[in-house]
Design a protein around this motif. Structure first.
Motif, PDB file in Angstrom:
ATOM      1  N   UNK A   1      -4.846  -1.047   1.499  1.00 46.37           N
ATOM      2  CA  UNK A   1      -3.679  -1.684   1.864  1.00 46.37           C
ATOM      3  C   UNK A   1      -3.143  -3.437   0.612  1.00 46.37           C
ATOM      4  N   UNK A   2      -4.358  -3.586   1.258  1.00 49.44           N
ATOM      5  CA  UNK A   2      -4.992  -5.118   0.239  1.00 49.44           C
ATOM      6  C   UNK A   2      -5.231  -4.645  -0.643  1.00 49.44           C
TER       7      UNK A   2
ATOM      8  N   UNK B   1       4.277  -1.870   1.894  1.00 48.53           N
ATOM      9  CA  UNK B   1       3.565  -0.661   2.549  1.00 48.53           C
ATOM     10  C   UNK B   1       2.298  -0.400   3.685  1.00 48.53           C
ATOM     11  N   UNK B   2       2.002  -1.670   3.933  1.00 47.87           N
ATOM     12  CA  UNK B   2       1.723  -1.711   5.104  1.00 47.87           C
ATOM     13  C   UNK B   2       2.381  -1.899   6.134  1.00 47.87           C
ATOM     14  N   UNK B   3       3.217  -1.103   6.237  1.00 43.37           N
ATOM     15  CA  UNK B   3       4.397  -0.770   7.836  1.00 43.37           C
ATOM     16  C   UNK B   3       3.552   0.435   7.785  1.00 43.37           C
ATOM     17  N   UNK B   4       3.351   1.746   7.066  1.00 43.95           N
ATOM     18  CA  UNK B   4       3.411   3.060   6.749  1.00 43.95           C
ATOM     19  C   UNK B   4       1.686   3.701   6.501  1.00 43.95           C
ATOM     20  N   UNK B   5       1.018   2.383   5.908  1.00 42.91           N
ATOM     21  CA  UNK B   5      -0.360   2.850   5.116  1.00 42.91           C
ATOM     22  C   UNK B   5       0.421   3.052   3.585  1.00 42.91           C
ATOM     23  N   UNK B   6      -0.818   3.706   3.095  1.00 44.48           N
ATOM     24  CA  UNK B   6      -0.634   3.786   1.432  1.00 44.48           C
ATOM     25  C   UNK B   6       0.294   4.879   1.143  1.00 44.48           C
ATOM     26  N   UNK B   7      -0.470   5.950   1.813  1.00 45.20           N
ATOM     27  CA  UNK B   7      -0.177   6.903   1.817  1.00 45.20           C
ATOM     28  C   UNK B   7       0.780   8.396   2.794  1.00 45.20           C
ATOM     29  N   UNK B   8       1.439   7.301   3.415  1.00 48.09           N
ATOM     30  CA  UNK B   8       2.525   7.631   4.561  1.00 48.09           C
ATOM     31  C   UNK B   8       4.076   7.270   3.951  1.00 48.09           C
TER      32      UNK B   8
END
Length: 338
Positions: A296-297, A331-338
């Motif tokens: 994500x970073x 995005x960081x709350x769920x991850x990149x692909x969620x």
């Protein structure tokens, strides 16, 4: 048989070797083909290139996720290689493969014709090339005429800043951003390099780049290599953002993720590399060496680089601005692909 130096080539097929007669015309043709092969300019050029490689001394700094594989390929191709990393473990591994090791970036650059820098961030590039905290950088050890290759995805402004500092030492700089498959391609020697720099400087570094890659694109002047990579990353990250949200819509409509991806791929209209590779992208996120937070970073870093570049050059990019300001923070709350 025809002999040329240490090479001896049989020009006779098995039937002739077994005693059966050859037609005189066939014999002449075979002899001519053999002589032509020994005068082949491509073969001479390949031998000359190999000898040139054996004479080149390369410094390599940064033996991380990408750099370790890249450095191994240089050793395998016969370059005289000196490596430097802040961690002793990857240096020991490269020493076992045949490389020399250095205690500082300056030592890695000493006597090198080309110095590759594959560190992670802009501060690390400055410290590595310019020196920091009492440790001399590349420019403290590089000879006049050395070509420094910056592999990291950083702003073109930083590339030009480093090049200006290097010019004071009569050291040349090019940017050669890495693409084409991540650490797997780095290990396999099948990277794609997007290169910016002067023609002569790129030509001098090209044998080194070719040993680590499948393709070398000389994009244009200094900074255009990393600019191309930033644009490519923006397209990738923007597409990930769209697919991510499309799958949320599908979920709300009770359409399974696998099913909607299959339909999109079959209809082709909205299909892309990202949508057809979604499972692999998710797998990379879940197994990445730097974890989900690291992935994500990188996503946020790439988008920020793109926005900074757009603003610096005066490009109108409202979609990019919206993604950076309104989408990326969540995005960081769920991850990149969620």
């Amino acid at each position: 048989m025809i002999s040329s130096g240490s090479d001896t080539v049989s020009l006779l097929p098995a039937t002739a070797a077994s005693g059966l007669p050859l037609h005189p015309t066939t014999r002449i043709i075979l002899i001519l083909i053999g002589r032509q092969g020994h005068r082949c300019p491509e073969r001479r050029a390949a031998r000359a290139a190999h000898e040139e490689v054996r004479k080149m001394h390369v410094g390599f700094i940064g033996l991380g996720n990408m750099g370790a594989g890249m450095a191994r390929n240089l050793v395998a191709e016969g370059f005289e290689l000196t490596v430097r990393d802040v961690r002793p473990e990857p240096m020991r591994a490269l020493a076992e493969a045949g490389a020399k090791t250095a205690d500082t970036a300056a030592d890695a650059a000493a006597n090198a014709d080309v110095v590759c820098v594959a560190v992670f961030s802009e501060p690390q590039i400055r410290d590595t090339v310019l020196g920091a905290d009492g440790e001399p950088g590349v420019l403290a050890g590089a000879r006049p005429g050395t070509v420094v290759v910056l592999h990291s995805t950083v702003s073109p402004h930083l590339v030009r800043e480093i090049a200006a500092a290097a010019a004071e030492h009569d050291v040349r700089v090019i940017d050669a951003a890495m693409s084409g498959g991540g650490d797997t391609a780095a290990t396999a020697g099948t990277l794609t390099f997007l290169v910016g720099g002067g023609d002569d400087d790129v030509a001098r570094a090209r044998p080194v780049l070719a040993a680590m890659s499948r393709t070398v694109h000389h994009v244009g002047p200094l900074g255009t290599g990393v600019t191309s990579k930033i644009i490519s990353n923006f397209l990738l990250d923007g597409n990930i953002t769209l697919v991510r949200e499309a799958l949320r819509i599908a979920a709300r409509a009770a359409i399974p993720e696998s099913r909607i991806l299959e339909i999109v791929a079959d209809s082709k209209v909205g299909s892309s590399w990202v949508s057809t590779s979604w499972a692999a992208i998710r797998g990379h996120e879940e197994s990445s060496w730097n974890g989900k937070d690291g992935v994500v970073a990188m996503y946020k870093k790439d988008l920020s680089l793109a926005l900074d570049l757009a603003r610096t050059d005066g490009a109108d990019t409202p979609v990019l601005e919206f993604i950076v300001d309104e989408v990326a923070p969540h995005v960081g709350e769920h991850g990149l692909t969620r």
